[in-house]
Design a protein around this motif. Structure first.
Motif, PDB file in Angstrom:
ATOM      1  N   ASP A  92       0.833  -1.201   0.000  1.00  0.00           N
ATOM      2  CA  ASP A  92       0.000   0.000   0.000  1.00  0.00           C
ATOM      3  C   ASP A  92       0.870   1.255   0.000  1.00  0.00           C
ATOM      4  O   ASP A  92       0.546   2.255  -0.667  1.00  0.00           O
ATOM      5  N   ILE A  93       1.970   1.224   0.757  1.00  0.00           N
ATOM      6  CA  ILE A  93       2.875   2.376   0.803  1.00  0.00           C
ATOM      7  C   ILE A  93       3.517   2.582  -0.565  1.00  0.00           C
ATOM      8  O   ILE A  93       3.650   3.721  -1.039  1.00  0.00           O
ATOM      9  N   ARG A  94       3.903   1.488  -1.213  1.00  0.00           N
ATOM     10  CA  ARG A  94       4.527   1.619  -2.543  1.00  0.00           C
ATOM     11  C   ARG A  94       3.548   2.220  -3.541  1.00  0.00           C
ATOM     12  O   ARG A  94       3.919   3.065  -4.361  1.00  0.00           O
ATOM     13  N   HIS A  95       2.294   1.781  -3.493  1.00  0.00           N
ATOM     14  CA  HIS A  95       1.290   2.343  -4.400  1.00  0.00           C
ATOM     15  C   HIS A  95       1.102   3.842  -4.138  1.00  0.00           C
ATOM     16  O   HIS A  95       0.953   4.634  -5.077  1.00  0.00           O
ATOM     17  N   THR A  96       1.127   4.221  -2.857  1.00  0.00           N
ATOM     18  CA  THR A  96       0.995   5.637  -2.509  1.00  0.00           C
ATOM     19  C   THR A  96       2.184   6.433  -3.034  1.00  0.00           C
ATOM     20  O   THR A  96       2.020   7.553  -3.549  1.00  0.00           O
ATOM     21  N   ILE A  97       3.389   5.879  -2.899  1.00  0.00           N
ATOM     22  CA  ILE A  97       4.583   6.576  -3.379  1.00  0.00           C
ATOM     23  C   ILE A  97       4.548   6.711  -4.896  1.00  0.00           C
ATOM     24  O   ILE A  97       4.928   7.751  -5.457  1.00  0.00           O
ATOM     25  N   ILE A  98       4.091   5.671  -5.574  1.00  0.00           N
ATOM     26  CA  ILE A  98       3.982   5.739  -7.045  1.00  0.00           C
ATOM     27  C   ILE A  98       3.027   6.866  -7.447  1.00  0.00           C
ATOM     28  O   ILE A  98       3.327   7.669  -8.338  1.00  0.00           O
ATOM     29  N   ALA A  99       1.875   6.927  -6.762  1.00  0.00           N
ATOM     30  CA  ALA A  99       0.909   7.991  -7.067  1.00  0.00           C
ATOM     31  C   ALA A  99       1.496   9.366  -6.745  1.00  0.00           C
ATOM     32  O   ALA A  99       1.291  10.338  -7.493  1.00  0.00           O
ATOM     33  N   PHE A 100       2.254   9.457  -5.646  1.00  0.00           N
ATOM     34  CA  PHE A 100       2.865  10.728  -5.271  1.00  0.00           C
ATOM     35  C   PHE A 100       3.896  11.159  -6.310  1.00  0.00           C
ATOM     36  O   PHE A 100       3.954  12.343  -6.682  1.00  0.00           O
ATOM     37  N   ASN A 101       4.716  10.218  -6.787  1.00  0.00           N
ATOM     38  CA  ASN A 101       5.719  10.551  -7.790  1.00  0.00           C
ATOM     39  C   ASN A 101       5.061  11.035  -9.085  1.00  0.00           C
ATOM     40  O   ASN A 101       5.545  11.975  -9.735  1.00  0.00           O
ATOM     41  N   ARG A 102       3.948  10.395  -9.460  1.00  0.00           N
ATOM     42  CA  ARG A 102       3.244  10.827 -10.670  1.00  0.00           C
ATOM     43  C   ARG A 102       2.661  12.223 -10.478  1.00  0.00           C
ATOM     44  O   ARG A 102       2.729  13.065 -11.383  1.00  0.00           O
ATOM     45  N   MET A 103       2.104  12.467  -9.282  1.00  0.00           N
ATOM     46  CA  MET A 103       1.550  13.789  -9.007  1.00  0.00           C
ATOM     47  C   MET A 103       2.659  14.846  -9.042  1.00  0.00           C
ATOM     48  O   MET A 103       2.480  15.933  -9.602  1.00  0.00           O
ATOM     49  N   GLU A 104       3.807  14.517  -8.446  1.00  0.00           N
ATOM     50  CA  GLU A 104       4.926  15.462  -8.453  1.00  0.00           C
ATOM     51  C   GLU A 104       5.363  15.785  -9.879  1.00  0.00           C
ATOM     52  O   GLU A 104       5.623  16.947 -10.223  1.00  0.00           O
ATOM     53  N   ALA A 105       5.435  14.733 -10.706  1.00  0.00           N
ATOM     54  CA  ALA A 105       5.844  14.959 -12.097  1.00  0.00           C
ATOM     55  C   ALA A 105       4.857  15.865 -12.822  1.00  0.00           C
ATOM     56  O   ALA A 105       5.255  16.757 -13.590  1.00  0.00           O
ATOM     57  N   ARG A 106       3.554  15.658 -12.573  1.00  0.00           N
ATOM     58  CA  ARG A 106       2.544  16.510 -13.217  1.00  0.00           C
ATOM     59  C   ARG A 106       2.631  17.949 -12.717  1.00  0.00           C
ATOM     60  O   ARG A 106       2.478  18.896 -13.492  1.00  0.00           O
ATOM     61  N   ILE A 107       2.882  18.116 -11.413  1.00  0.00           N
ATOM     62  CA  ILE A 107       3.010  19.473 -10.863  1.00  0.00           C
ATOM     63  C   ILE A 107       4.214  20.177 -11.470  1.00  0.00           C
ATOM     64  O   ILE A 107       4.135  21.356 -11.871  1.00  0.00           O
ATOM     65  N   VAL A 108       5.346  19.478 -11.523  1.00  0.00           N
ATOM     66  CA  VAL A 108       6.556  20.076 -12.094  1.00  0.00           C
ATOM     67  C   VAL A 108       6.324  20.454 -13.550  1.00  0.00           C
ATOM     68  O   VAL A 108       6.717  21.544 -14.006  1.00  0.00           O
ATOM     69  N   LEU A 109       5.657  19.552 -14.280  1.00  0.00           N
ATOM     70  CA  LEU A 109       5.379  19.831 -15.693  1.00  0.00           C
ATOM     71  C   LEU A 109       4.453  21.042 -15.836  1.00  0.00           C
ATOM     72  O   LEU A 109       4.676  21.906 -16.694  1.00  0.00           O
TER      73      LEU A 109
END
Length: 452
Positions: A227-244
């Motif tokens: 569950d933590i890994r899935h959360t981190i994956i979602a967080f990394n994707r969100m971060e990438a979208r924010i940076v973009l």
């Protein structure tokens, strides 16, 4: 979870401590009962013997773990490094007097003797049941309790020695508190596992704060439970979208400002060549306003996120420099430093924030005072003027882009919007309020550096 773990730990520790106290109490009870039984026998017998004959009579009391010596000194009180037991002495004295034995004084002490180093001293006091020397080779230490009794008809002391094997209480604690020890062990394992699970979430919280302050951070390592890994994956994707999105916004505003400046300049030059007329002045004023808006948008894009790196800033020095700048320009500005503070921030951006607020205060409020203090873990900068203030319903509206609140003259209405964006970007807050005595107060709160 923290409350449950702490409560569990407190209960476990309390249980173990209770077991230790009970074990020590039972040992003291054993010493007291054995002392009572032997003293009742020895003292009641010697009390019937004339004082001059008690030395010889005492030699007859020589069981395996007891020894009696008659002397002029209170052996229990004179015992060096011995633990005194006055409560036990009072209890035994009362017991002897209850049996009709007149006791003048009684003292009790105990000490631990290393059998390997003080074997000779032990052998002089004790013998086995068969009269043979006591075998102390198999025992590391003995607990020797000394009961010193002085009868009212004699000045000599009856020093009675009780010998017990000094067993470690650790095995007894383990046996008696096995459930508590197992619980504490499981608690330590659980705390370790929880800390391991929470570590990625803590890293995620740190990265979220850095992203919110405009810092560039890389993706988090995908670790921990599923569950933590899935959360981190979602967080990394969100971060990438924010940076973009931020990069797209930055590029768009930069291109917009660059592309508009050229046509505006050419239109301005063309209009300047026209004959002086009222429409010409109107066009020039509108072009100047448009040019100022474009410049403000460019400033907003540049200064809100990446105008310099985060550094440790001394707010006292920054305020002093900005106030001196206003004073040199002939403005009535003062400052009060109640408490100094150091924060992490971008120098150019925070300079723009304070300069903007100061210029607004001087422009609309006249005499201005700046105060620096601390509120909890925040640095508080308050800029007070003596102007008319702002209607209550417009205090929050003032921070919205392109809101000039009826002000006349040049301006884009982006100043306070830039101020709030910069302050929030660096983890703080900014607000406006009307002062009770008249005038407006602008308050800026910034997190104090943890090493300050």
């Amino acid at each position: 979870m923290s409350i449950v773990l702490i409560s569990w730990a407190i209960v476990g520790v309390f249980s173990v401590v209770t077991d230790v106290v009970q074990i020590r109490s039972s040992r003291a009870e054993e010493i007291r009962n054995r002392g009572d039984a032997f003293l009742a026998q020895v003292v009641s017998t010697l009390a019937r013997v004339p004082p001059d004959d008690r030395v010889e009579a005492a030699l007859g009391f020589f069981p395996a773990e007891w020894s009696v010596r008659v002397g002029t000194q209170d052996a229990a009180t004179a015992l060096k490094n011995g633990r005194q037991r006055p409560n036990m002495a009072d209890w035994l004295a009362a017991r002897l007097e209850h049996r009709g034995i007149a006791v003048a004084d009684l003292s009790v002490a105990e000490t631990v003797i290393d059998a390997r180093e003080d074997q000779s001293a032990l052998l002089q006091l004790f013998k086995s049941h068969a009269g043979e020397p006591l075998d102390a080779k198999s025992v590391d230490a003995f607990l020797v309790s000394v009961f010193s009794v002085r009868l009212e008809d004699d000045e000599d002391w009856l020093n009675c020695y009780l010998l017990m094997q000094n067993k470690s209480i650790a095995p007894l604690v383990v046996v008696g508190s096995i459930d508590s020890l197992v619980a504490l062990t499981l608690l330590c394992i659980l705390a370790f596992l929880i800390q391991k699970v929470m570590r990625p979430l803590s890293a995620m919280a740190v990265n979220a704060e850095l992203i919110g302050r405009g810092e560039e951070v890389g993706p988090l390592i995908e670790t921990g439970a599923i569950d933590i890994r899935h959360t981190i994956i979602a967080f990394n994707r969100m971060e990438a979208r924010i940076v973009l999105a931020l990069e797209y916004k930055t590029t768009l505003l930069r291109s917009l400002g660059h592309d508009l400046k050229g046509p505006i300049a050419r239109m301005h030059d063309t209009i300047e060549k026209l004959e002086p007329t009222a429409p010409k002045e109107q066009l020039l004023n509108r072009l100047n306003t448009l040019s100022e808006i474009v410049n403000s948008v460019t400033d907003l894009n540049r200064e809100t996120h990446h105008d310099g790196d985060l550094v440790r800033l001394d707010l006292r020095s920054l305020i002093e420099a900005l106030v001196e700048e206003q004073v040199d320009a002939g403005r009535d500005v003062t400052y009060t430093i109640e408490q100094s503070a150091i924060v992490n921030g971008r120098h150019n951006a925070l300079t723009r924030v304070l300069r903007n607020l100061l210029e607004n205060a001087v422009k609309y409020g006249g005499r201005t005072n700046v105060t620096l203090t601390r509120v909890d873990d925040m640095a508080a900068i308050r800029i007070d003027d003596e102007g008319p203030g702002i209607p209550v319903e417009q205090l929050e509206t003032a921070f919205e882009p392109f809101q000039r609140l009826g002000a006349e003259g040049p301006g884009s209405g982006l100043g306070l919007a830039i101020v709030r964006t910069i302050v929030v970007d660096q983890g703080g807050t900014v607000s406006l309020e009307n002062r009770p005595g008249g005038g407006l107060r602008a308050s800026v709160f910034l997190p104090i550096d943890k090493h300050n």
